[in-house]
Design a protein around this motif. Sequence first.
Motif, PDB file in Angstrom:
ATOM      1  N   UNK A 164      29.633 -32.935 -33.013  1.00 50.34           N
ATOM      2  CA  UNK A 164      30.005 -31.565 -32.622  1.00 50.34           C
ATOM      3  C   UNK A 164      29.428 -31.164 -31.273  1.00 50.34           C
ATOM      4  N   UNK A 165      28.677 -32.080 -30.641  1.00 53.03           N
ATOM      5  CA  UNK A 165      28.046 -31.756 -29.359  1.00 53.03           C
ATOM      6  C   UNK A 165      29.047 -31.858 -28.227  1.00 53.03           C
ATOM      7  N   UNK A 166      29.018 -30.882 -27.317  1.00 50.45           N
ATOM      8  CA  UNK A 166      29.837 -30.879 -26.113  1.00 50.45           C
ATOM      9  C   UNK A 166      28.944 -30.509 -24.936  1.00 50.45           C
ATOM     10  N   UNK A 167      28.893 -31.398 -23.956  1.00 47.95           N
ATOM     11  CA  UNK A 167      28.077 -31.134 -22.778  1.00 47.95           C
ATOM     12  C   UNK A 167      28.355 -32.175 -21.722  1.00 47.95           C
ATOM     13  N   UNK A 168      27.428 -32.316 -20.784  1.00 45.17           N
ATOM     14  CA  UNK A 168      27.569 -33.355 -19.773  1.00 45.17           C
ATOM     15  C   UNK A 168      26.197 -33.822 -19.312  1.00 45.17           C
ATOM     16  N   UNK A 169      26.201 -34.995 -18.709  1.00 41.07           N
ATOM     17  CA  UNK A 169      24.978 -35.559 -18.167  1.00 41.07           C
ATOM     18  C   UNK A 169      25.284 -36.238 -16.850  1.00 41.07           C
ATOM     19  N   UNK A 170      24.267 -36.896 -16.277  1.00 44.46           N
ATOM     20  CA  UNK A 170      24.424 -37.596 -14.993  1.00 44.46           C
ATOM     21  C   UNK A 170      24.032 -39.054 -15.194  1.00 44.46           C
ATOM     22  N   UNK A 171      24.982 -39.931 -14.976  1.00 46.60           N
ATOM     23  CA  UNK A 171      24.810 -41.350 -15.285  1.00 46.60           C
ATOM     24  C   UNK A 171      24.545 -42.164 -14.024  1.00 46.60           C
ATOM     25  N   UNK A 172      23.705 -43.193 -14.186  1.00 46.38           N
ATOM     26  CA  UNK A 172      23.287 -44.035 -13.064  1.00 46.38           C
ATOM     27  C   UNK A 172      23.188 -45.472 -13.532  1.00 46.38           C
ATOM     28  N   UNK A 173      23.699 -46.375 -12.725  1.00 44.59           N
ATOM     29  CA  UNK A 173      23.535 -47.813 -12.929  1.00 44.59           C
ATOM     30  C   UNK A 173      22.601 -48.328 -11.836  1.00 44.59           C
ATOM     31  N   UNK A 174      21.337 -48.578 -12.130  1.00 49.47           N
ATOM     32  CA  UNK A 174      20.407 -49.033 -11.086  1.00 49.47           C
ATOM     33  C   UNK A 174      20.865 -50.286 -10.358  1.00 49.47           C
ATOM     34  N   UNK A 175      21.598 -51.162 -11.047  1.00 47.57           N
ATOM     35  CA  UNK A 175      22.066 -52.409 -10.420  1.00 47.57           C
ATOM     36  C   UNK A 175      23.590 -52.499 -10.404  1.00 47.57           C
ATOM     37  N   UNK A 176      24.251 -51.375 -10.334  1.00 45.57           N
ATOM     38  CA  UNK A 176      25.710 -51.371 -10.326  1.00 45.57           C
ATOM     39  C   UNK A 176      26.259 -50.136  -9.639  1.00 45.57           C
ATOM     40  N   UNK A 177      27.568 -50.015  -9.664  1.00 41.25           N
ATOM     41  CA  UNK A 177      28.256 -48.879  -9.041  1.00 41.25           C
ATOM     42  C   UNK A 177      28.871 -48.013 -10.122  1.00 41.25           C
ATOM     43  N   UNK A 178      28.240 -46.901 -10.414  1.00 42.83           N
ATOM     44  CA  UNK A 178      28.710 -46.036 -11.489  1.00 42.83           C
ATOM     45  C   UNK A 178      30.048 -45.384 -11.162  1.00 42.83           C
ATOM     46  N   UNK A 179      30.368 -45.282  -9.871  1.00 40.60           N
ATOM     47  CA  UNK A 179      31.617 -44.629  -9.469  1.00 40.60           C
ATOM     48  C   UNK A 179      32.833 -45.544  -9.630  1.00 40.60           C
ATOM     49  N   UNK A 180      32.610 -46.811  -9.900  1.00 44.11           N
ATOM     50  CA  UNK A 180      33.720 -47.740 -10.078  1.00 44.11           C
ATOM     51  C   UNK A 180      34.206 -47.788 -11.527  1.00 44.11           C
ATOM     52  N   UNK A 181      33.516 -47.117 -12.412  1.00 40.69           N
ATOM     53  CA  UNK A 181      33.857 -47.164 -13.827  1.00 40.69           C
ATOM     54  C   UNK A 181      35.101 -46.336 -14.128  1.00 40.69           C
ATOM     55  N   UNK A 182      35.871 -46.792 -15.087  1.00 45.29           N
ATOM     56  CA  UNK A 182      37.031 -46.054 -15.584  1.00 45.29           C
ATOM     57  C   UNK A 182      36.629 -45.444 -16.922  1.00 45.29           C
ATOM     58  N   UNK A 183      36.539 -44.128 -16.952  1.00 38.54           N
ATOM     59  CA  UNK A 183      36.020 -43.434 -18.134  1.00 38.54           C
ATOM     60  C   UNK A 183      37.075 -42.544 -18.762  1.00 38.54           C
ATOM     61  N   UNK A 184      37.971 -43.118 -19.519  1.00 36.22           N
ATOM     62  CA  UNK A 184      38.973 -42.369 -20.280  1.00 36.22           C
ATOM     63  C   UNK A 184      39.708 -41.338 -19.436  1.00 36.22           C
ATOM     64  N   UNK A 185      40.075 -41.722 -18.212  1.00 30.23           N
ATOM     65  CA  UNK A 185      40.839 -40.827 -17.357  1.00 30.23           C
ATOM     66  C   UNK A 185      40.026 -39.711 -16.740  1.00 30.23           C
ATOM     67  N   UNK A 186      38.717 -39.718 -16.963  1.00 29.07           N
ATOM     68  CA  UNK A 186      37.871 -38.672 -16.396  1.00 29.07           C
ATOM     69  C   UNK A 186      37.698 -38.912 -14.911  1.00 29.07           C
ATOM     70  N   UNK A 187      37.983 -37.916 -14.052  1.00 28.43           N
ATOM     71  CA  UNK A 187      37.840 -38.113 -12.616  1.00 28.43           C
ATOM     72  C   UNK A 187      36.388 -38.219 -12.208  1.00 28.43           C
TER      73      UNK A 187
END
Length: 279
Positions: A177-200
């Motif tokens: 039932x939780x709805x919120x957001x966080x900030x994700x980081x890949x120390x050894x990768x590119x987090x912006x290259x991920x495809x996350x269920x159509x989320x921009x």
Amino acid sequence: MSFQRSLLVCCDLRSYGSADDLLQRELQELLVRSLDRAGEAAGLDRSTWRRQAKGDEEWAVLPATASEGDVVDRYVRALDAELASTNRYRVPEARLRMRMAIHFGTTVEGANGYPGQDAVLVSRLLNSDPAHAALEQSPGSDLVVVLSDTLFTSLVAARYTSLRPEDFRRVDVRVKTFRGHGWMWLPSGDVHSLVLDGEPDAAPGVEPGAAAGPVSPVVDSPSSVNQHAVASGGATVVQAARDAHVTNQKADVIQHFDRNDQRGSHFGPTYRRDTDERA
């Protein structure tokens, strides 16, 4: 009932359940060893942490005196390096790979753990779909970290660590039932290259799905550039080569581009359409 404001640090191993008994035992030992070595490298005394061991997971409440910057920055970096060293000669199925979530909030001891919304929040960040997807889509990464919005804003975005805010990605978190957001980081990768269920993807400070700026350069050939800009009044100005052409202009004020390469720039005198004089 006593409470304190503390860092909450949780981690969980990937694919632990699919391992056989002997490998699970080994992964548990490697998990504790890696966390302890990372803490030592970061100058942190993990013996002062209140830790709940859960097989492939550790849930920890840090002392109120623990440095947020040392944990979020030095400890995480040291852990990523330790995991890389541990996994260097391990086959893919036996690698130690983990998700980590960190939050700063209120903690209070209960009869069987830590109750409260902050404890729930960090657990939801840890088990979020984006965190799982990050390791699935980044086979070269051994660690993904999700910070709470509060911690990211007050620590990373405020430049109190060596971490770059632009290396983080805002992600939606929907667990139970939780709805919120966080900030994700890949120390050894590119987090912006991920495809996350159509989320921009969204850079820090930009809401996901926010409209792009009004300027959209389109190159038709090496010798010509078309540039669209929005003038006041909602009209469109098209710049082709060196001469500006205004069609059906309804704006009160327009910009005249005077023999300059205006790609990505804003310049030129301002004219009022009714008087043809400079404003």
